[in-house]
Design a protein around this motif. Structure first.
Motif, short mmCIF file in Angstrom:
data_model
loop_
_atom_site.label_atom_id
_atom_site.label_comp_id
_atom_site.label_asym_id
_atom_site.label_seq_id
_atom_site.Cartn_x
_atom_site.Cartn_y
_atom_site.Cartn_z
N CYS A 1 5.93 -2.52 -1.90
CA CYS A 1 6.10 -3.97 -1.86
C CYS A 1 5.79 -3.94 -3.45
O CYS A 1 6.12 -5.33 -4.42
N PRO B 1 7.91 -7.14 -6.50
CA PRO B 1 7.35 -7.91 -6.69
C PRO B 1 7.91 -9.76 -6.33
O PRO B 1 7.40 -9.82 -6.41
N CYS C 1 7.96 -9.56 -2.78
CA CYS C 1 7.13 -9.62 -2.05
C CYS C 1 5.78 -9.62 -2.22
O CYS C 1 5.52 -9.85 -3.37
N LYS C 2 4.70 -10.44 -1.14
CA LYS C 2 3.51 -10.63 -1.29
C LYS C 2 2.49 -9.77 -0.10
O LYS C 2 2.67 -9.53 0.53
N VAL D 1 -0.88 -8.62 0.66
CA VAL D 1 -1.88 -9.71 2.05
C VAL D 1 -3.09 -9.15 2.29
O VAL D 1 -2.86 -8.30 3.18
N HIS E 1 4.65 -10.56 3.59
CA HIS E 1 5.17 -11.70 2.96
C HIS E 1 6.80 -11.24 1.75
O HIS E 1 5.90 -10.63 0.77
#
Length: 267
Positions: A147, A151, A154-155, A157, A172
């Motif tokens: 990820c 950046p 891409c997130k 979490v 995500h």
């Protein structure tokens, strides 16, 4: 306190510590499957099916059905991990069910796999990362690394905690300028022992991120869809399959009476 009283106090403390150590050591013992075979057989009559299901329900520890979920199936090949060949003969012979031995000793395969794992690396940036399976911690590290490579699209979490308080990490992944109404959900590791599942999800994730802007089809996908990717949806069970029981399938919920686990897609 007198010296005698102090000696008694420290003897009690040491006894408690040693007892706790012994309990922990026993509870963390790795389960083995020595001389336990994987067999296959066909069930040809309804009576055979009903009798086998009755035996299985009365003592689930005798069988571990590897095919067709948790049920025996009529007129199809049933693959079953059984506690011993003697048990297979005792149960199947009176029912006129004939079996083939696929794996005579499951533990031998597990030992071989463990030898391979011990000689591989868990470094997230190693080019041969996909040559072996990986622990929960290693997969999380690699997911985070991937990820961080992208950046803008891409997130990283957490969508919550497991029963044993492990984070269920998710990414995500999308290159759309506004939130996409088209979602693709990828998850792995629902059945803890199926290590190929998180590995497959990680391989797809790697290819989506590494091929963005270089592969037209991947770029088109990410410009159209939002990928929501959770490599290990059952982190407790997955970790337990590494540390305690290689063939553990469920999560690690305490159901009471020293019974643990819920099958996450058969609850």
């Amino acid at each position: 306190k007198s010296i005698k009283e102090m000696r008694g106090y420290w003897s009690l403390v040491c006894g408690v510590v040693l007892s706790l150590y012994f309990v922990c050591a026993v509870s963390s013992k790795v389960q083995r499957y020595d001389n336990e075979p994987l067999i296959e057989f066909n069930i040809t009559t309804q009576q055979q099916l009903e009798l086998l299901q009755e035996i299985h329900e009365s003592d689930p520890s005798l069988f571990d059905i590897w095919s067709h979920g948790s049920q025996f199936v009529l007129n199809k090949t049933n693959q079953v991990h059984i506690t011993s060949l003697r048990t297979a003969v005792r149960i199947l012979q009176p029912l006129n069910i004939y079996y083939n031995i696929l794996i005579p000793n499951i533990q031998n395969l597990i030992d071989t796999q463990n030898d391979v794992q011990s000689n591989t690396t868990n470094l997230a940036d190693d080019p041969v990362w996909f040559n072996s399976y990986h622990t929960y911690e290693s997969i999380v590290a690699e997911l985070r690394r991937l990820c961080n490579l992208a950046p803008a699209i891409c997130k990283f979490v957490s969508i919550g905690n497991s029963i044993d308080n492990r984070q269920i990490y998710t990414i995500h992944l999308s290159a759309t300028s506004t939130p996409s109404p088209y979602k693709i959900w990828l998850s792995g590791g629902q059945h803890a022992r199926e290590w190929i599942s998180p590995a497959t999800v990680m391989y797809l994730t790697h290819n989506l991120i590494s091929n963005f802007n270089s592969n037209p089809q991947v770029t088109s996908f990410l410009n159209t869809f939002e990928f929501i990717i959770t490599p290990i949806i059952n982190p407790d069970g997955y970790d337990y399959s590494w540390t305690n029981s290689r063939l553990w399938r469920k999560n690690r919920r305490n159901n009471g009476n020293n019974v643990f686990g819920v099958d996450l897609n058969r609850n």
